[in-house]
Design a protein around this motif. Structure first.
Motif, PDB file in Angstrom:
ATOM      1  N   UNK A 133       0.521  -0.795   0.500  1.00 45.35           N
ATOM      2  CA  UNK A 133       0.247  -0.126   0.167  1.00 45.35           C
ATOM      3  C   UNK A 133       0.739   1.492   0.274  1.00 45.35           C
ATOM      4  N   UNK A 134       0.440   2.250  -0.453  1.00 47.55           N
ATOM      5  CA  UNK A 134       1.380   3.709  -0.941  1.00 47.55           C
ATOM      6  C   UNK A 134      -0.253   4.519   0.127  1.00 47.55           C
ATOM      7  N   UNK A 135       1.072   4.921   0.753  1.00 46.76           N
ATOM      8  CA  UNK A 135      -0.755   6.392   1.436  1.00 46.76           C
ATOM      9  C   UNK A 135       0.585   7.798   1.347  1.00 46.76           C
ATOM     10  N   UNK A 136      -0.616   8.832   1.638  1.00 44.17           N
ATOM     11  CA  UNK A 136      -0.478   9.939   1.426  1.00 44.17           C
ATOM     12  C   UNK A 136       0.733  10.094   2.727  1.00 44.17           C
ATOM     13  N   UNK A 137       1.932  11.426   2.122  1.00 44.01           N
ATOM     14  CA  UNK A 137       2.533  11.676   3.146  1.00 44.01           C
ATOM     15  C   UNK A 137       2.427  13.439   3.929  1.00 44.01           C
ATOM     16  N   UNK A 138       1.112  13.799   3.695  1.00 44.36           N
ATOM     17  CA  UNK A 138       0.571  14.619   4.339  1.00 44.36           C
ATOM     18  C   UNK A 138       1.298  15.934   2.618  1.00 44.36           C
ATOM     19  N   UNK A 139       1.133  15.667   1.465  1.00 41.08           N
ATOM     20  CA  UNK A 139       1.679  16.018   0.367  1.00 41.08           C
ATOM     21  C   UNK A 139       0.283  16.453  -0.531  1.00 41.08           C
ATOM     22  N   UNK A 140      -0.156  17.019  -0.866  1.00 44.34           N
ATOM     23  CA  UNK A 140      -1.028  17.228  -2.316  1.00 44.34           C
ATOM     24  C   UNK A 140       0.028  16.925  -3.442  1.00 44.34           C
ATOM     25  N   UNK A 141      -0.630  16.249  -4.641  1.00 39.02           N
ATOM     26  CA  UNK A 141      -0.307  16.470  -6.459  1.00 39.02           C
ATOM     27  C   UNK A 141       0.791  17.280  -6.265  1.00 39.02           C
ATOM     28  N   UNK A 142       2.230  17.912  -6.906  1.00 36.92           N
ATOM     29  CA  UNK A 142       2.706  18.787  -6.901  1.00 36.92           C
ATOM     30  C   UNK A 142       2.691  20.042  -8.069  1.00 36.92           C
ATOM     31  N   UNK A 143       2.670  18.826  -9.026  1.00 39.00           N
ATOM     32  CA  UNK A 143       2.166  19.149 -10.750  1.00 39.00           C
ATOM     33  C   UNK A 143       0.276  20.341 -10.019  1.00 39.00           C
ATOM     34  N   UNK A 144      -0.491  19.919  -8.884  1.00 33.52           N
ATOM     35  CA  UNK A 144      -1.367  20.055  -9.288  1.00 33.52           C
ATOM     36  C   UNK A 144      -1.631  21.697  -7.781  1.00 33.52           C
ATOM     37  N   UNK A 145      -2.020  21.949  -6.747  1.00 29.32           N
ATOM     38  CA  UNK A 145      -1.946  22.786  -5.730  1.00 29.32           C
ATOM     39  C   UNK A 145      -0.641  22.072  -5.070  1.00 29.32           C
ATOM     40  N   UNK A 146       0.161  21.414  -5.379  1.00 32.02           N
ATOM     41  CA  UNK A 146       1.332  21.100  -4.469  1.00 32.02           C
ATOM     42  C   UNK A 146       0.955  21.527  -2.726  1.00 32.02           C
ATOM     43  N   UNK A 180      12.872  18.872  -1.057  1.00 28.82           N
ATOM     44  CA  UNK A 180      13.457  19.504   0.941  1.00 28.82           C
ATOM     45  C   UNK A 180      12.115  19.255   1.584  1.00 28.82           C
ATOM     46  N   UNK A 181      10.360  19.759   1.611  1.00 26.96           N
ATOM     47  CA  UNK A 181       9.996  19.029   1.674  1.00 26.96           C
ATOM     48  C   UNK A 181       9.594  17.944   2.477  1.00 26.96           C
ATOM     49  N   UNK A 182       9.735  16.846   0.790  1.00 27.53           N
ATOM     50  CA  UNK A 182       8.803  15.575   1.665  1.00 27.53           C
ATOM     51  C   UNK A 182      10.189  14.999   1.822  1.00 27.53           C
ATOM     52  N   UNK A 183      11.494  15.362   1.783  1.00 32.39           N
ATOM     53  CA  UNK A 183      12.614  14.621   2.520  1.00 32.39           C
ATOM     54  C   UNK A 183      11.758  15.170   4.236  1.00 32.39           C
ATOM     55  N   UNK A 184      11.894  16.080   4.346  1.00 34.88           N
ATOM     56  CA  UNK A 184      11.044  16.231   5.418  1.00 34.88           C
ATOM     57  C   UNK A 184      10.348  15.770   6.401  1.00 34.88           C
ATOM     58  N   UNK A 185       9.062  15.210   5.607  1.00 36.61           N
ATOM     59  CA  UNK A 185       8.054  14.541   6.059  1.00 36.61           C
ATOM     60  C   UNK A 185       8.576  13.309   5.939  1.00 36.61           C
ATOM     61  N   UNK A 186       9.168  12.876   5.248  1.00 37.05           N
ATOM     62  CA  UNK A 186       9.459  11.214   5.041  1.00 37.05           C
ATOM     63  C   UNK A 186      10.407  10.827   6.072  1.00 37.05           C
ATOM     64  N   UNK A 187      11.256  11.379   6.630  1.00 39.55           N
ATOM     65  CA  UNK A 187      12.307  10.894   7.979  1.00 39.55           C
ATOM     66  C   UNK A 187      11.393  11.113   9.225  1.00 39.55           C
ATOM     67  N   UNK A 188       9.956  12.126   8.742  1.00 39.67           N
ATOM     68  CA  UNK A 188       9.458  12.056   9.893  1.00 39.67           C
ATOM     69  C   UNK A 188       8.710  10.552  10.329  1.00 39.67           C
ATOM     70  N   UNK A 189       7.944  10.220   8.959  1.00 37.35           N
ATOM     71  CA  UNK A 189       7.824   9.236   8.514  1.00 37.35           C
ATOM     72  C   UNK A 189       8.364   7.871   8.801  1.00 37.35           C
ATOM     73  N   UNK A 190       9.783   8.018   8.891  1.00 29.51           N
ATOM     74  CA  UNK A 190      10.558   6.616   8.980  1.00 29.51           C
ATOM     75  C   UNK A 190      10.823   6.904  10.668  1.00 29.51           C
ATOM     76  N   UNK A 191      10.975   7.717  10.949  1.00 22.98           N
ATOM     77  CA  UNK A 191      11.400   7.527  12.438  1.00 22.98           C
ATOM     78  C   UNK A 191      10.202   6.880  13.185  1.00 22.98           C
ATOM     79  N   UNK A 192       8.603   7.655  13.335  1.00 23.41           N
ATOM     80  CA  UNK A 192       7.650   7.283  14.192  1.00 23.41           C
ATOM     81  C   UNK A 192       7.368   5.478  13.339  1.00 23.41           C
TER      82      UNK A 192
END
Length: 660
Positions: free
Chosen positions: A313-326, A383-395
């Motif tokens: 499964x693929x889950x949303x990481x707190x980011x909408x499509x960056x080609x649309x609204x970002x 970098x905004x993705x990496x910031x959220x990815x780090x927190x997902x990974x940590x928890x």
């Protein structure tokens, strides 16, 4: 006399030279079968599913009624009022007291009507495919305080011919919501039937969740999936099933994102939303494209289990499509997104008495689904993705260290964006980095050696979305050419050769409805009654059925075969079948002969089984009526652990050497 002897000796030598086997004058590939290399993961070749091209509603989810609960932005979209209604006879009511998730329902004032005077017709998803003598199950939720109302359900052809009918009396039931069920048996087959409901009698009737399913669903599950579509997936024996997709996970904005908790539980309580592909492509608008979530996370897990695939499964990481609204959720508000991921592990793997494990058990699956990996975001970057990815990974790693995490490398397989993500994620020790490639056939041929020099340790690669794209002059299913498939086959030899780097790969997208597609090319094309595997489907199926268990070195003049004279090759050993499996691609326009020598101490069977996929023309495609690009089986004799084989132009061949 001496001159005569010399002349005869020369003639004999010439004759011997001419009679030597063909492989003495032909390039030879050597397979070193006694020195196995990297293990090939069971997950190596899998499936990417996304609800695009009417892949779910109107596709694999077998519901025939469009807008069954009147929740579309236009509540009667897909429906046509029939007969002689007067003002107020048919109303759409909106009540969150009735259902917070799906608050709309239909109120019909019947008013001393006879059959044919008041009704509704549903068009389906541009028609309903029904088969002769295959039962269709009709159901509807209803409420009435009056006895004496009869509901007639009919299937009619586009020209109005009645092919099935049934009727039932509506029971008052003290004014509570009830469910009625009927069976419709079509007298003939049609891809474009319509469902008409006639109401007869006197009184007021509330209706919701008006539904029609064929009886012959996958595993005959009520309200289940199209059996023919699932069968093509099962035939591939995929290693994993990635779901619910790519961009659909992100949504155009965060309100439109995929939220798995809203897709489980009772069907009538799953909140319908607009599909993000509804208006994405201005040249192929689909304003009636919504997600009913009849195909939800439980059904995805169940499908993966049915076809023997690991769920991804693929889950949303707190980011909408960056080609649309970002749109971004602030970091201080990210916790609910992370909690969704933690709760998903409990839903999939937790005991039946846990909060989310109980939801799974109540849906009929008390045993766990054995989830081992989760994707964090899709095609997100920066970098905004990496910031959220780090927190997902940590928890997530703290809560569930057994779960491997897949992270995005963005939209492209190269460039500054890719380099930043790839470098940063490797420093984070990401389990998997998801690489995507939508490129020309020429790119795939040129990049068959892409992973030869990748790091052999650390993060693994997930080739999550690949497809060779013909130029835009090729439209729809015509983009799924034999040439594109052969280029993909060549690229996959490089993935297989580097199985210690690449552990998963999947073509994308999976399904396309021939009547209502938005994106092409696609792996499988469908209409209301038929399915067809493209040449690309045949390529991935051939790889998946012959993936082997360990890589073997295959060399020509001590180098890997990756484009010399347009030839690409790889080899594996299958410990289960005790076979040495060689894959060879001729991407050129002319036939080429090659010798293959197996360097092994083992005895080999006297014949080699060969499966070849090729098209008479590079532009050849498979259609519903003709499939010219299909695997063909043959055998080749082996002589002293060596064979000579002619490789057809624009072809992909698999050779199986049995060992004894």
């Amino acid at each position: 006399m001496r001159s005569i002897i010399i002349r005869r000796l020369l003639q004999t030598c010439c004759l011997l030279f001419i009679c030597l086997p063909a492989f003495s004058q032909t390039t030879t590939f050597t397979v070193f079968a006694d020195k196995p290399g990297a293990d090939i993961q069971p997950t190596m070749y899998g499936i990417f599913f996304e609800d695009i091209n009417m892949g779910a509603d109107g596709g694999i989810y077998a519901e025939l009624v469009k807008n069954r609960s009147f929740e579309f932005n236009q509540p009667l979209m897909g429906w046509k009022v029939e007969g002689k209604p007067v003002e107020g006879d048919i109303l759409v009511l909106h009540s969150t007291d009735y259902n917070k998730s799906n608050p709309n329902f239909l109120r019909v004032h019947v008013g001393n009507r006879r059959k044919g005077e008041l009704g509704l017709t549903n068009e389906g998803f541009k028609g309903m495919g029904v088969r002769k003598n295959i039962t269709c199950h009709f159901s509807a939720r209803y409420r009435t305080a009056n006895a004496g109302i009869t509901l007639h359900a009919e299937l009619v052809t586009p020209d109005g011919k009645l092919i099935a009918s049934a009727a039932t009396a509506m029971s008052p039931g003290n004014g509570n919501w009830q469910t009625t069920n009927m069976e419709l048996l079509p007298a003939e087959e049609t891809p474009a039937a319509r469902l008409t409901i006639w109401l007869e009698g006197n009184g007021t009737l509330d209706l919701d969740m008006i539904s029609l399913f064929p009886a012959n669903t996958w595993k005959n599950r009520p309200k289940g999936l199209r059996a023919d579509m699932v069968q093509l997936l099962a035939d591939m024996k995929p290693g994993f099933l990635r779901f619910p997709g790519g961009c659909i996970v992100e949504g155009k904005d965060l309100a439109n994102r995929f939220q798995w908790k809203k897709t489980v539980g009772l069907i009538e309580n799953r909140e319908l939303i607009i599909n993000r592909w509804n208006t994405e492509f201005s040249h192929r608008l689909t304003p009636d494209y919504f997600q009913s979530f009849g195909l939800g996370f439980f059904e995805y897990f169940q499908l993966a289990e049915d076809i023997g695939a690991a769920p991804l499964p693929i889950l949303n990481c707190g980011m909408a499509c960056q080609f649309n609204t970002a749109e971004l959720v602030p970091m201080e508000e990210l916790q609910p997104y992370i909690q969704d991921a933690i709760d998903l592990v409990e839903f999939a793997n937790g005991p039946a008495n846990s909060r989310w494990g109980k939801v799974r058990a109540d849906m009929g699956h008390p045993e766990p689904f054995h989830l081992t990996m989760i994707g964090v975001g899709n095609e997100n970057w920066g970098p905004q993705y990496i910031e959220r990815a780090r927190e997902f990974a940590r928890q997530l790693k703290a809560a569930h260290p057994e779960i491997k995490l897949v992270f995005s490398s963005g939209t492209d397989p190269d460039g500054a964006r890719f380099n930043f993500l790839n470098d940063t994620l490797r420093k984070m020790n990401a389990d998997f980095i998801d690489e995507h490639y939508y490129r020309s056939p020429e790119w795939f041929l040129a990049n068959a050696s892409r992973y030869d020099n990748y790091p052999r340790t650390g993060s693994k690669v997930f080739a999550g979305e690949y497809a060779a794209h013909e130029p835009s002059s090729f439209v729809g299913a015509s983009r799924n050419t034999a040439r594109a498939a052969i280029a993909e086959a060549a690229f996959l030899t490089g993935l297989e050769r580097n199985a210690d780097v690449v552990e998963m790969a999947s073509y994308a997208p999976l399904f396309a409805n021939a009547e209502q597609w938005q994106w092409a090319p696609d792996l499988i094309w469908v209409n209301h009654l038929q399915v067809v595997g493209t040449p690309s489907y045949q390529v991935q199926k051939m790889y998946a059925l012959n993936k082997g268990t360990q890589t073997l070195s295959l060399l020509s003049e001590n180098i890997a075969v990756a484009g010399q004279d347009s030839i690409y090759a790889s080899a594996v050993y299958d410990a289960h079948t005790r076979e040495i499996i060689v894959k060879v691609v001729n991407a050129g326009a002319k036939p080429v002969t090659r010798n293959i020598t197996v360097n092994t101490k083992r005895k080999l069977a006297g014949k080699v089984a060969v499966t070849t996929l090729s098209g008479n023309e590079p532009d050849a495609v498979n259609t519903f009526s003709q499939q010219p690009v299909m695997p063909v089986n043959s055998v080749v004799d082996i002589n002293n652990k060596r064979i000579s084989i002619e490789l057809r132009p624009n072809s992909f061949s698999i050779l199986k050497f049995g060992t004894r």
